[in-house]
Design an enzyme around this catalytic site. Structure first.
Site, PDB file in Angstrom:
ATOM      1  N   GLY A 190       0.819  -1.216   0.000  1.00  0.00           N
ATOM      2  CA  GLY A 190       0.000   0.000   0.000  1.00  0.00           C
ATOM      3  C   GLY A 190       0.846   1.256   0.000  1.00  0.00           C
ATOM      4  O   GLY A 190       0.400   2.322   0.441  1.00  0.00           O
ATOM      5  N   GLU A 192       1.570   3.265  -2.191  1.00  0.00           N
ATOM      6  CA  GLU A 192       1.053   4.386  -2.988  1.00  0.00           C
ATOM      7  C   GLU A 192      -0.189   4.999  -2.334  1.00  0.00           C
ATOM      8  O   GLU A 192      -0.843   5.856  -2.909  1.00  0.00           O
ATOM      9  CB  GLU A 192       0.708   3.911  -4.401  1.00  0.00           C
ATOM     10  CG  GLU A 192       1.906   3.840  -5.340  1.00  0.00           C
ATOM     11  CD  GLU A 192       2.953   2.822  -4.900  1.00  0.00           C
ATOM     12  OE1 GLU A 192       2.589   1.654  -4.717  1.00  0.00           O
ATOM     13  OE2 GLU A 192       4.119   3.203  -4.714  1.00  0.00           O
ATOM     14  N   ASP A 301      10.324   5.783  -6.393  1.00  0.00           N
ATOM     15  CA  ASP A 301       9.526   4.570  -6.186  1.00  0.00           C
ATOM     16  C   ASP A 301      10.411   3.324  -6.265  1.00  0.00           C
ATOM     17  O   ASP A 301       9.978   2.280  -6.734  1.00  0.00           O
ATOM     18  CB  ASP A 301       8.390   4.507  -7.229  1.00  0.00           C
ATOM     19  CG  ASP A 301       7.358   3.437  -6.929  1.00  0.00           C
ATOM     20  OD1 ASP A 301       7.377   2.891  -5.810  1.00  0.00           O
ATOM     21  OD2 ASP A 301       6.546   3.147  -7.821  1.00  0.00           O
ATOM     22  N   ASP A 303      11.296   0.670  -4.581  1.00  0.00           N
ATOM     23  CA  ASP A 303      11.122  -0.344  -3.535  1.00  0.00           C
ATOM     24  C   ASP A 303      12.351  -1.253  -3.512  1.00  0.00           C
ATOM     25  O   ASP A 303      12.864  -1.619  -4.563  1.00  0.00           O
ATOM     26  CB  ASP A 303       9.927  -1.250  -3.849  1.00  0.00           C
ATOM     27  CG  ASP A 303       8.614  -0.537  -3.943  1.00  0.00           C
ATOM     28  OD1 ASP A 303       7.827  -0.653  -3.013  1.00  0.00           O
ATOM     29  OD2 ASP A 303       8.350   0.113  -4.978  1.00  0.00           O
ATOM     30  N   ASN A 385      12.675  -5.884 -10.548  1.00  0.00           N
ATOM     31  CA  ASN A 385      11.573  -5.587  -9.638  1.00  0.00           C
ATOM     32  C   ASN A 385      11.219  -6.844  -8.868  1.00  0.00           C
ATOM     33  O   ASN A 385      12.117  -7.514  -8.388  1.00  0.00           O
ATOM     34  CB  ASN A 385      10.400  -4.996 -10.446  1.00  0.00           C
ATOM     35  CG  ASN A 385       9.462  -4.151  -9.609  1.00  0.00           C
ATOM     36  OD1 ASN A 385       9.208  -4.442  -8.454  1.00  0.00           O
ATOM     37  ND2 ASN A 385       8.943  -3.082 -10.172  1.00  0.00           N
TER      38      ASN A 385
END
Lengths: 544, 256
Positions: A190, A192, A301, A303, A385
């Site tokens: 979550g 975003e 972003d 991650d 990713n």
């Protein structure tokens, strides 16, 4: 008849049925016919010691069975779940939360459990699930609407359900949980939506929380001062890809998601711990042993939710216990997993947000997200990713699915937090669609391309590179026979030579692969299985 | 299944609207309609269609619908602004559901005739003398060789539960069939039927309580049992005790 039936059921109650105690998961390397945890092993290597399928016979692979599903796989409900296999039964999750138990040799279904997530669910990036965890006769699954649930593996009966966060606030659970001893480890996604992230351990028996580690340090906790003002409250720090575990050190390694708001760092001055970091936690208490932050004060972003790969290497002549990660930010890192010491970092794709790393591994920052918009490499989806890597102790190489030569225009904007709303602080253009739009590609590879790269942990050098016209969202699998199985968006499923990257075999599955392959065996026969598009495809050698 | 036959007969005689609009309804359609209703509607409306106040699906009278076409539309589109959700049903499926709603009215909602039951006493019988947990699971108790009774009260009408107890052979649902087989070496095998094709049978093996595939060409013999492995409780439990057990089963509405 009734009397006999009663006798049989009484026996059933007495007999210890097919069990998976934790020891079996911890010894997965010696039990290669099963795939008991997300990465197949707790070290995250996704390396199978099954040896029936070899470079010499891999061209004889044939399709054994397909599980067709009705889920609309693209572009929104990608099939990202790694299947688990135990004693000839395969367990998979169709997006978003439909669990299927089937015969791993024939594909015939035993049971289906369809969890219907609340309409309040707010997944950032598709109605996805990355798979199950297993302990004893219990399966564990995160749900799109923020729960962790336990099912009886024999009939799909719901055992318990624990809420990790409210879907109205953007909490969802897409990670495949990790079982460590008698606990199930998971946390909410979550990032975003301005969640306040954590990783927690739950009793496998009851679902009760045992410990909780705040990925955003709360007031009074060390690291809280890396967040200016009240920005920690909606700082993100999501959990959505599975971590690893070292039984000897009793440490859990887990990658933490981006800081919120994603593309505007101004409202959150500071390094913003523990976002975009790797954390090492005591498995029994959840206490932090060490951390390493890859992207301090992230504005892209990035991650750090890649699977941490644990290996015992001879590193520049000395034995080293390392943890390796090819990060979304474009750098490949090798750390000492006992202390967290930075050993090596090197870019494996074009990177302009940093000119390099200093001797501590901290990036030398050259790029930013700006109000007018700035071009920065790699693009928002990163140089890699969630698509899992693999490591072969035989070749000593780390295999990484990569997006090459990608960039985004990163734009920052002041955006107030509003419960349940997208809280990203701007935007990022994609020079490649974040989700495969369909089976047709007219985009030229000059604008970005995909690759499987084999990295040498001692140097960070690229030993070989297998190029694809389109990018890849597929995990990879390494085997003890020096094969790397890999997929891509184009729909090809490959067997590559683990030492050279040469194609040994390929087949067209007609849909993008967004999950990791698994290897297992039933009655002495080896199978390789991977979801593609809406379906799960399983291959084995042609019967004599 | 004689229930649908009775229902169909009375539907044609007693329900002029259904007779007029519901042409072409077969017992199989009604059975299918009932299954969809129990799986997708009973969670909110209750198996008897009486759980939502002001809505009596069993009565044949609807506040928001006159004819079957309107009912079908409600089933497919839901009712905007209320919790009544839209359903992704084909016209044919919606027709089966509506036919089942009509049939509920025709059978008077299937009310029980026995004495009022006491769920507490029923629970004691189920967990004790009835030995139900030797074969069934309720929540975390029991075994899994028979059907799961957790939440059975959301899925079945009281009349159906009562019938399961006193006359288990009368109707065995397709989900609850038992396979008996003999392996090539003579070993007997028993289990719940989960799936079947030309070459294989998937069962939940009663002996090991584990999932198992039987290859037909490796079996000496196999059959799907026509009779229920469950004993009839008629005569073993008094009429009052049966009502108590039914009351308890009806009260089981939780999923776990």
């Amino acid at each position: 008849m009734n009397a006999r039936f009663l006798l049989l059921t009484a026996l059933a109650a007495a007999a210890a049925s097919a069990q998976t105690p934790f020891e079996r998961i911890a010894n997965a390397a010696k039990d290669p016919q099963n795939w008991l945890t997300y990465s197949g092993r707790l070290d995250g290597q996704r390396y199978s010691t099954l040896a029936q399928i070899t470079p010499a016979n891999v061209k004889d692979l044939e399709l054994k069975w397909v599980l067709q599903t009705r889920a609309p796989a693209e572009p929104n409900s990608k099939y990202e779940a790694t299947s688990l296999v135990r004693d000839g039964i395969l367990y998979t999750v169709q997006p978003p939360n439909v669990v299927v138990a089937l015969d791993a040799a024939s594909g015939r279904i035993f049971w289906t459990y369809a969890y219907d997530p609340s309409r309040e669910s707010r997944p950032c990036c598709g109605r996805v699930n990355r798979g199950l965890a297993l302990l004893g006769n219990t399966l564990f699954m995160g749900t799109l609407d923020g729960n962790l649930i336990a099912l009886d593996a024999r009939d799909g009966h719901l055992m318990w359900s624990t809420r990790l966060g409210r879907p109205e606030e953007g909490y969802s659970v897409t990670v495949a949980p990790l079982v460590v001893k008698d606990k199930v480890i998971a946390g909410p996604a979550g990032g975003e939506f301005g969640i306040n992230g954590y990783l927690a351990a739950y009793s496998a028996e009851t679902g009760k929380e045992v410990w909780k580690f705040h990925t955003i340090p709360q007031p009074g906790e060390p690291g809280h001062d890396t967040w200016g003002g009240d920005s920690w409250k909606h700082g993100g720090g999501s959990i959505w890809t599975t971590g690893s575990y070292d039984p000897e050190l009793n440490l859990i390694y887990w990658g933490v998601g981006n800081a919120g708001p994603d593309w505007n760092g101004d409202p959150r001055p500071g390094d913003n711990l523990y976002t975009s970091s790797l954390i090492a936690l005591d498995a029994d208490t959840g206490k932090l042993k060490w951390y390493f932050q890859f992207t301090p004060h992230d504005e892209f972003d990035f991650d750090a939710t890649q699977v941490p790969v644990l290996a015992d290497l001879t590193w520049h002549g000395k034995p080293r216990k390392v943890v390796m990660t090819a990060n979304r930010n474009g750098f490949f890192y090798v750390l000492d997993r006992v202390t967290g010491e930075f050993l090596l970092g090197k870019s494996f794709a074009k990177v302009t947000w940093a000119s390099g790393l200093d001797e501590k591994g901290r990036p030398i920052r050259t790029g930013h997200s700006t109000a007018e918009g700035s071009i920065v490499y790699p693009e928002n989806q990163g140089a890699t990713n969630w698509y899992n890597p693999a490591f072969s102790p035989r070749t000593g190489l780390m295999y990484v699915p990569c997006w090459m030569d990608t960039w985004s225009v990163y734009t920052s904007r002041l955006e107030p937090y509003q419960e349940g709303n997208w809280y990203s602080g701007g935007g990022a253009t994609h020079n490649i669609p974040a989700l495969r739009p369909g089976p047709v590609t007219r985009r030229l590879p000059e604008t970005a391309w995909g690759a499987i790269q084999a990295l040498d942990p001692e140097t960070g050098d690229v030993k070989w590179q297998f190029k694809m016209t389109d990018v890849t969202d597929s995990g990879v699998l390494a085997t003890a026979t020096d094969i790397v199985f890999a997929g891509g968006r184009e729909g090809y499923f490959y067997a590559l030579d683990a030492r050279t990257g040469a194609v040994l075999w390929k087949t067209m599955l007609g849909g993008a692969m967004s999950a990791g392959p698994t290897a297992y065996a039933v009655d002495g026969k080896e199978y390789i299985s991977i979801p593609a598009g809406n379906a799960v495809f399983t291959f084995g050698l042609r019967d004599e | 299944m004689d229930f649908t036959k009775v229902v169909l007969a009375s539907l044609l005689i007693a329900s002029p609207i259904a007779a007029q609009e519901g042409h072409g309804v077969s017992p199989a359609d009604l059975e299918r309609g009932m299954q969809i209703f129990l799986n997708n509607c009973a969670g909110c409306h209750g198996p008897d269609g009486d759980l939502i106040s002001g809505v009596a699906l069993y009565s044949g009278r609807f506040r928001r619908a006159q004819g079957d076409n309107e009912l079908r539309r409600i089933v497919q589109n839901g009712i905007a602004g209320t919790p009544m959700p839209p359903g992704n049903y084909t016209d044919e499926q919606a027709g089966m559901i509506v036919a089942y709603l009509r049939s509920m009215a025709a059978t008077g909602g299937g009310k029980l005739t026995g004495p009022p039951g006491n769920a507490e006493s029923g629970k004691a019988i189920v967990e004790g003398r009835g030995q139900c947990l030797e074969c069934h699971r309720i929540g975390r108790q029991g075994t899994i060789t028979g059907p799961d009774l957790t939440g059975i009260g959301r899925m079945r009408r009281a009349v159906d539960l009562e019938k399961s107890l006193v006359d288990p052979d009368a109707e065995i649902r397709p989900d609850n069939l038992t396979v008996r087989a003999v392996a090539a070496d003579g070993t007997p095998i028993t289990g719940r039927l989960l799936n079947m094709d030309t070459y294989s049978i998937q069962i939940l093996d009663a002996r090991s309580a584990s999932l198992r595939t039987l290859k037909k060409d490796e079996l000496r013999d196999y059959e799907v049992m026509k009779k229920s492995p469950m004993p009839s409780y008629r005569g073993k439990l008094s009429e009052q005790e049966i009502s108590d057990v039914v009351s308890y089963l009806v009260s089981l509405k939780e999923q776990m």
